[in-house]
Each structure stands twice: as C-alpha cells, then as structure tokens.
Design a protein around this motif. Sequence first.
Motif, PDB file in Angstrom:
ATOM      1  N   PRO A 130       6.899  31.802  20.920  1.00 20.41           N
ATOM      2  CA  PRO A 130       5.858  31.139  21.717  1.00 20.41           C
ATOM      3  C   PRO A 130       4.450  31.655  21.471  1.00 20.41           C
ATOM      4  O   PRO A 130       3.497  31.118  22.026  1.00 20.41           O
ATOM      5  N   THR A 131       4.318  32.695  20.620  1.00 17.70           N
ATOM      6  CA  THR A 131       2.988  33.240  20.327  1.00 17.70           C
ATOM      7  C   THR A 131       2.436  32.718  18.995  1.00 17.70           C
ATOM      8  O   THR A 131       1.395  33.192  18.534  1.00 17.70           O
ATOM      9  N   ASP A 132       3.119  31.753  18.400  1.00 17.39           N
ATOM     10  CA  ASP A 132       2.711  31.241  17.077  1.00 17.39           C
ATOM     11  C   ASP A 132       1.613  30.190  17.246  1.00 17.39           C
ATOM     12  O   ASP A 132       1.889  28.996  17.381  1.00 17.39           O
ATOM     13  N   ALA A 133       0.376  30.628  17.197  1.00 18.80           N
ATOM     14  CA  ALA A 133      -0.762  29.729  17.411  1.00 18.80           C
ATOM     15  C   ALA A 133      -0.850  28.662  16.322  1.00 18.80           C
ATOM     16  O   ALA A 133      -1.180  27.501  16.592  1.00 18.80           O
TER      17      ALA A 133
ATOM     18  N   ALA B 151      -2.597  26.647  21.634  1.00 16.56           N
ATOM     19  CA  ALA B 151      -3.047  27.368  20.433  1.00 16.56           C
ATOM     20  C   ALA B 151      -4.309  28.152  20.721  1.00 16.56           C
ATOM     21  O   ALA B 151      -4.460  29.308  20.298  1.00 16.56           O
ATOM     22  N   GLN B 152      -5.218  27.543  21.461  1.00 19.69           N
ATOM     23  CA  GLN B 152      -6.491  28.205  21.774  1.00 19.69           C
ATOM     24  C   GLN B 152      -6.289  29.417  22.679  1.00 19.69           C
ATOM     25  O   GLN B 152      -6.961  30.440  22.520  1.00 19.69           O
ATOM     26  N   ASP B 153      -5.347  29.324  23.613  1.00 21.12           N
ATOM     27  CA  ASP B 153      -5.045  30.473  24.475  1.00 21.12           C
ATOM     28  C   ASP B 153      -4.537  31.658  23.670  1.00 21.12           C
ATOM     29  O   ASP B 153      -4.769  32.812  24.027  1.00 21.12           O
ATOM     30  N   LEU B 154      -3.857  31.368  22.568  1.00 24.85           N
ATOM     31  CA  LEU B 154      -3.285  32.427  21.735  1.00 24.85           C
ATOM     32  C   LEU B 154      -4.265  32.955  20.702  1.00 24.85           C
ATOM     33  O   LEU B 154      -4.156  34.106  20.267  1.00 24.85           O
ATOM     34  N   ALA B 155      -5.212  32.119  20.290  1.00 24.09           N
ATOM     35  CA  ALA B 155      -6.172  32.532  19.241  1.00 24.09           C
ATOM     36  C   ALA B 155      -7.510  31.872  19.536  1.00 24.09           C
ATOM     37  O   ALA B 155      -7.906  30.918  18.863  1.00 24.09           O
TER      38      ALA B 155
ATOM     39  N   ASP C  85     -10.352  27.025  13.013  1.00 31.15           N
ATOM     40  CA  ASP C  85      -9.510  25.859  12.739  1.00 31.15           C
ATOM     41  C   ASP C  85      -9.062  25.193  14.035  1.00 31.15           C
ATOM     42  O   ASP C  85      -9.056  23.963  14.154  1.00 31.15           O
ATOM     43  N   ILE C  86      -8.708  26.002  15.016  1.00 28.97           N
ATOM     44  CA  ILE C  86      -8.258  25.458  16.297  1.00 28.97           C
ATOM     45  C   ILE C  86      -9.411  24.760  17.014  1.00 28.97           C
ATOM     46  O   ILE C  86      -9.255  23.652  17.539  1.00 28.97           O
TER      47      ILE C  86
END
Length: 699
Positions: free
Chosen positions: A304-307, A333-337, A342-343
């Motif tokens: 679940p941490t794969d942005a 994705a943004q919460d993780l990175a 790119d995001i």
Amino acid sequence: MTSKHFRRLPYLRVATLAIAPSLFACALVAQPAKQAEASTAAAQPDRAAAYYHYTLAHNYEDMATTYGRPEYATRAIEEYKLALNADPTSSYLNNHLAELYFKTGRVRDAIAAAEAQIKKDPNSLEAHKLLGRIYLRSLGDLQNNNNGPSQQMLQLALGEYNKIVLLEPNKVEDRLMLGQLYSFNHDSVHAEEQFKAAQKIDPSSEEVVLFMARLYTEQGDLQDAIKVLSAVPQDDQTPRIEYALGASYDQVKDTKKAIAAYKRALDLEPDNLEVERALAQALLNDGQEVAALKAFKDIVEGDPTDAQSFLRIAEIERHKGNYSDAYTAIKKAQDLASDSLDISFNEALIEDSLGHYSDAAQLLEKLAAGSEHTSGQYSEAEKNNRSIFLDRLANVYREQNQTDKAIATYQKMAVLGGDYATRAYQGEVDTYRDAHEYDKATQAARDAVQKMPQDRGLKLMLAGQLADTGHADEGISLAKALLKGTPQDREVELSLAQIYTRLRKWKDASEQLDKADALSTKPEDKLYTDFLRGALEERQKHYDQAEVWFNKVLAIDPNNSMTLNYLGYMLADRGVRLNDALAMIQKAVKLDPQNYAFLDSLGWAYFKLGNYTQSEQSLIQASERNSTDPTVHDHLGELYEKTGRLKQAAAQWEESLNQYQRTIPADAEPGEMSKVQKKLDNARVRLAKESSMPPAAKP
C-alpha cells in the motif's frame, strides 16, 4: 548438480578461514618452555606459546564480535602479535592478524600485514584474497559517495583478482568478480573472457548467465543478451533469468515477448512485486489497460506504500474516463510522495480532464515555477520536464481563451532552445490561429524563422501560414526553395501537398503526394502520406476513395487517433454506418481525451444516433476546450433545436456565424457559413411567431 535447477552464486563469497586440525598438532603435546636459551628461541619457533596466544586471541575476537566491545578486539590483536613473536614464520597467524585488522577498520595495518605475508609467500591465496576484498570495499565506498571508481584502486583490485584466478582457476566466484572488475574498467573483451571461463566451470550457473547478459546489455548488444538468457533450458529457468529476459525484450520494444517472460517469472515466484510491477507496466505499454489495471491494483494491495503504482492506476482510470477513480488514486499517490513532480503533473491532467481549468492551471504554474532556474542553465532532463510543464500550461490557458498568458508561457519554453524552441514557436502560431488573430500568427512565424533560420520545420510552418492568409505564391516559393533533391525532401513535399489541399488545388496536391510517396521507404513512412490522400479525397467529396485510404492507414496503425477521428466523423456526418463511426471516434477520444475536435466528433456521432444526452455532454466539453470553432457551435445549435431549446440553438448559431466571420477561408468549408445563416434565420422566424402568439387559454 542436476540439470533441473540452477545453482545461485553470490556476487562475492569470502572463503571462511577454518583452523586446520593439524596446524598446531605438535603444540598439543608440547610443554610451555620455562627457561629456554635466547639463542635457541630465535632459531626454533615456540609453537606451544604461539598456540597459547592464538587461543587467547581467538577467544577475545569472539568476545569482541559477541559483545561489540572494541577493547576485546584490541586484546585479540595483541595476542596475535604475541603468537607471531613465538612463531614468526606462521602464515596462518599472519593472515588471521591481517583479517582482524581489516575487520576492525585498521585498513593500512591490514594491507601491511597482507603485503608482508605475500613478500614471504608470493602465492599466499588468503593474503591475495584479503587485499582483493580491501580494494573492493574501497571501490564500493567511493561509488557510494558518488565519487566514481578510483582508477588506482580498480587497478589494484584487478591485479589481486588476476593473481587469485591463477592460484584458484576453477572458482566461479573469482572469475565472476574479475569479469565485473574488467567491466568497470570498460574492458569488455577481458570481461567476456572471464564470464565464459566461469560458464565452462559451471554451465548451469544462474549468476554466470545473468552477468553475461548484463555485459552484452551494457555494450548495447541486446540481441546477444536475449540469446544468452533464452539459451537456458526451460526446466532450468529461474525467476531472475526470466525477469532479465523480460527487461531485455522491453528494451528492444518487443512488448509481447516481454509480457510472456514476466508472466513466467511471476509463475515461478508469485509474490515478487518487482516482477509484477514490470509486468503491469509492459501490459500498459502494450495497450492492455484492463489487465494492467488489475495488476497495479494487485500490487498496491500487496504494498500500500507504492506511490508509483497508484500513479499508474490514476493514469489508466483517466484514460478510461473514470475521473473520480483517477482522482482517488492520484490523491493516495500524493499522500505517499507529496514531492513527486510526476504525480503533481498527473493531478493537473485529471483536473483539466474534469474541466477544472483554474485548478489545473494553478498546479501547472507551481510546477513551472519550481522547474525554473534563475541561472538559465538546465540539464537535458530538466529541459524536458520544464518543457512538458510549460506546454501543458499553455494548452490550459488556450482552453480558457487566455491568449496572452499562453503566448507568454510559450516564450518561456522557447528559451530552452533547440527542439523545445521549435515546438514553442509552433505553439505560439497555433494559439494565435485559435484566437483568429492571423496577422499575429504570421508575424510569430516570421519571428521564429528569423531566430532559427536553419530550422526547416519553422520555414514550412511560415510557408503554410502565408498560403492560408492570402500570400499563396510567397508561401509556395518559400517551401519549394527548401527542396534539395535528397530523401529529406519528403517533409517539404508533404507540406506542399497540404498547402495545395487547403488552396483547393487538388491536382497539384495529388502530384506532391506522389513525390512524397516515392521518398517513403518504410511502411510507417507511408502512413501520413496515405492519411493526406484520404483527406484530399474527402475534401473533394470522394468519400468511398477517402475511406479506402483511411482504412489503409488503420490496417498498419489501428491506434492512429487522427485517422480514427477523421473517418469516424466523415461517416457520422453523412449518417453512414453510425455504429462503426461511433466506435472509431470513441477509440480516438480514449487515445486523446482532451482533444476538442475528437470530443466534437463524438458528440456529433451521438447526435446522429439520437443519443442527445451524451451528445450534449460531449459537445459542451468540446466547446469548453475550444470556444472559437464555428462547427462546434453549429453542432450545439442543432442539438438544442432538436431537444426543443430554440433560443439556445439560435444563440449557438449566432456564435457560430461570429466565429465564421473571423475565420480565414482555408479553415472553413465553402457554403458552411450560409447554411448556418439559414438555420439562424429560420430559428428567428420561429421565435418571432412564438412570441407573437397569444398565451394558451387555461383549462
């Protein structure tokens, strides 16, 4: 070893220094000397004392390892020294002392001890191995500090491992390490020699195959890498070999075979997320969005941490038009990175797709500002990123009819120079054309040619602009002056064909396409030529011939969105094979969901099929993305009239006429403006009659 399984070897295995049982056999029965004569002690090694101090040293070394206390290591070194004093000729003790020096970070002492041993015994394998490990560690430290490998240290390591291979010729690990060192030294010939020698020693070694493939890949010889990896018998294939094979196929753009290799790797190791990521991306590259989406969702379930996988999910959902799901995925994705460019860029694309132009512009403005260097100096990667941000931001401004902001953004992009500048100048001309500011478009094209006089593409752009704006002879002369009698003339011939088509000089256009076709040597080179032939026939209302040419393009490139849209619209506009037309246009929109012309075609196809709700949705989206196209307003007028909204229909036809009046003849079909005028006149008459009629009596 059976042929069924590969033996996996480590990159570097350090041999364990085991105590030889007979090393101190004589010491086990000897009694410690109490009053030996000095002269006798010097001549005869005292093995009993040596063994006694070795035992203490060994115990202290174990305690230092167990308890992590450096003072025990110091005591161990002292005891080793005492043992060597008692038996100065013992290579075993000297090697152990050198090894302990190395373990405790006293590298210089370790080197000195190893070199002393080699001086006594040039063929001391353990001493050479210790020096080899020391030099390897130094190389690794330099690389980890981003200093790159030291040539001096690399040569020292090469020297030691060449000696080790001579002393121990049948060790696969030694051959592989020497091959790697030669690779670092850019000596591919000797590297390959060592890898092949290792392969002779152990033909079924997984590591040997992988190193051989890596060497060929680094040399750019991907076909040899594939050959080495594919040569492994199917029963001996391992997940790592299949993964490497898939990566090699990916690099040569053989996506189907890459997918097959990744699937085999995943079958062998189902929980390997790295392989599944590669498979998911390959599926996406192959256009298998449903399978790719399933794979990426499986990945984020496992991690679940794969942005990046969340980002890919967002991209796929956006392409499918599932904007709500895309938005959910991009937020994860943004919460993780949160710092990923790119995001953030893909979030802007989703906002743009949703019609949230201000939000999209705000995100892109931030990205553009963050990519700017006050020094004006950029690496190629930085130029590429900045150009993408600026180009998309300019497009959003164009969608909002903010012409000045779009031009200013393209001017920032032009500063990057080269191809980026060419694209920026083309963007400026297109922006002015969209706004029907044709004089400014022509001037922008002239300025671009003046700034980049060697750029043929910009000269052809100016030639087309001149021909469109009443200076046909000047434009044609400018284009023809670029013909040099070489294969590069193809681009010029194609541009001339387009100029003649827009001038409605059908014969001249066809002759130029013949010349361009003669210069097309590859099947893909003929695609654009065939597309232009189809457009030429369609402009002459030769619809059957046009369809033949468009189908030729689609037979080679089924995903050619430009052709899908053109053919689909041509069929829909004539009310022919409407379901086929809709399917083609839907595919074009899926490939380019932000193209207003494609959205207009989609809305028109839905209208022809009587699906007025979806028609209105698509036509409104098209008008929001380009409010200056008279055809879009005409189509909206038709829709509103059909659904009983005559006032709104009249308003759209008025706007259509307004835009036609500002449009140059090259951008409008003859007679279209008069058709819209007739529709508006009829609508006004009907509205006047309705307003003059007395209200209906209440029952």
